[in-house]
Write an enzyme that holds these catalytic residues in place. Structure first.
Site, mmCIF file in Angstrom:
data_model
loop_
_atom_site.group_PDB
_atom_site.id
_atom_site.type_symbol
_atom_site.label_atom_id
_atom_site.label_comp_id
_atom_site.label_asym_id
_atom_site.label_seq_id
_atom_site.Cartn_x
_atom_site.Cartn_y
_atom_site.Cartn_z
ATOM 1 N N ALA A 149 0.854 -1.190 0.000
ATOM 2 C CA ALA A 149 0.000 0.000 0.000
ATOM 3 C C ALA A 149 0.886 1.235 0.000
ATOM 4 C CB ALA A 149 -0.909 -0.007 1.221
ATOM 5 N N LYS A 150 0.235 2.346 -0.233
ATOM 6 C CA LYS A 150 0.951 3.628 -0.288
ATOM 7 C C LYS A 150 1.807 3.874 0.959
ATOM 8 C CE LYS A 150 -0.442 5.556 -4.025
ATOM 9 N NZ LYS A 150 -1.868 5.973 -3.799
ATOM 10 N N ARG A 151 1.242 3.460 2.112
ATOM 11 C CA ARG A 151 1.964 3.744 3.366
ATOM 12 C C ARG A 151 3.311 3.021 3.431
ATOM 13 N NH1 ARG A 151 -2.322 0.652 4.548
ATOM 14 N NH2 ARG A 151 -1.835 -1.496 5.019
#
Ligand code: GLU
Length: 292
Positions: free
Chosen positions: A234-236
């Site tokens: 994910a982006k995180r």
């Protein structure tokens, strides 16, 4: 011309896992002399500018497609017509349940947790009139089977529950499971290659296609990308998009090529090397690449 496709939701930039899935969808299609279609699933979760960036990123990887990019937001009439058709066949009903009510309802025996328990399936006209004053109804499919089976090129026969799935949400948005079926048929897609997270949705989509008299595509659900902790990428997870990685000087095509065991430099070279039988079957664990 039969086609494969890639259909992202424009909720942000694509990460390397999404890009790898797009590359695989393109390889499956092109290696079988199919057209390749790109569709933007922009009925919800839209971040302004994201669709354009996604399309740019696909082109930057060296993928090409036939025809123009299809936006679901231009297809609302088709979705409404299909729901009307199912309604005229007696195959829909209005549902007034909140998410919470569904979660709290005792689940029907032999049903997967989370499956719709059928609360609104047989409401009387009086009950329905009353509930309509409380909140706008969602439209559900009156499914006539409990499960359905599809054949997946990588997973073999896959059977999954078919519940009374939502066709149109209470806020009026046509639901993903309906739109995907209508759009794939509209774009001539007879080969659906996408992430494994959607494997359990394939049987209900195939059932819906069959109810609507549409052809059922061949499916190949490909492994997902995970972070070093084993969760879906994910982006995180930091620098995981094409732009962020490229800014650090990382060759994203090489990363994807290595993960698939390809020696060539770009998708056009990988076509000759591509063999579905030799695809890695496990998840792709993406570790933060060292900056060269
Ligand atoms: N737009 C969906 C997503 O990004 C995928 C649709 C599909 O491939 O069927 O999750």
């Amino acid at each position: 011309m039969p086609a494969g496709r890639y259909a992202p939701s424009p909720s942000g930039d694509l990460h390397v896992g999404n890009l790898r899935t797009a590359v695989l969808a393109w390889l499956f299609a092109r290696s079988t002399s199919r057209d390749f279609a790109v569709r933007i699933d922009d009925l919800d979760r839209v971040r302004p500018g994201a669709a354009e960036r996604q399309v740019e990123d696909l082109a930057a990887l060296g993928l090409d497609w036939d025809g123009s990019v299809l936006y679901q937001s231009t297809r609302r009439e088709t979705y409404a017509t299909a729901i009307d058709r199912l309604t005229s066949l007696g195959l829909t009903y209005e549902c007034f349940c909140t998410r919470r009510e569904i979660l709290e309802a005792p689940s029907a025996p032999h049903r997967a947790p989370g499956a719709y328990p059928g609360t609104c399936r047989n409401l009387s006209r009086t009950e329905r009139d009353l509930r309509r004053t409380e909140r706008p109804a969602a439209i559900r499919l009156r499914a006539e089977v409990a499960s359905w089976t599809v054949n997946d090129l990588l997973h073999g026969e896959v059977e999954a529950d078919v519940d009374d799935l939502v066709l149109r949400r209470g806020d009026g948005t046509p639901a993903y499971n309906l739109t995907v079926v209508l759009d794939d048929a509209h774009q001539g897609v007879d080969q659906v290659v996408r992430g494994e997270d959607l494997l359990s949705s394939a049987p209900r989509q195939a059932y819906l296609a069959q109810l609507l008299g549409l052809p059922v595509p061949a499916y190949a659900h490909v492994p997902l990308a995970l972070n070093a902790g084993g969760q879906r990428l994910a982006k995180r997870d930091g620098a995981v998009t094409l732009r962020a990685l490229s800014e650090r000087g990382i060759d994203v095509l090489r990363m994807i090529g290595d993960s698939l065991g390809f020696a060539g430099a770009a998708p056009a070279d990988w076509l000759a090397e591509f063999d579905p039988a030799r695809l890695p079957r496990g998840p792709w664990v993406v570790t933060p690449p060292a900056t060269p």
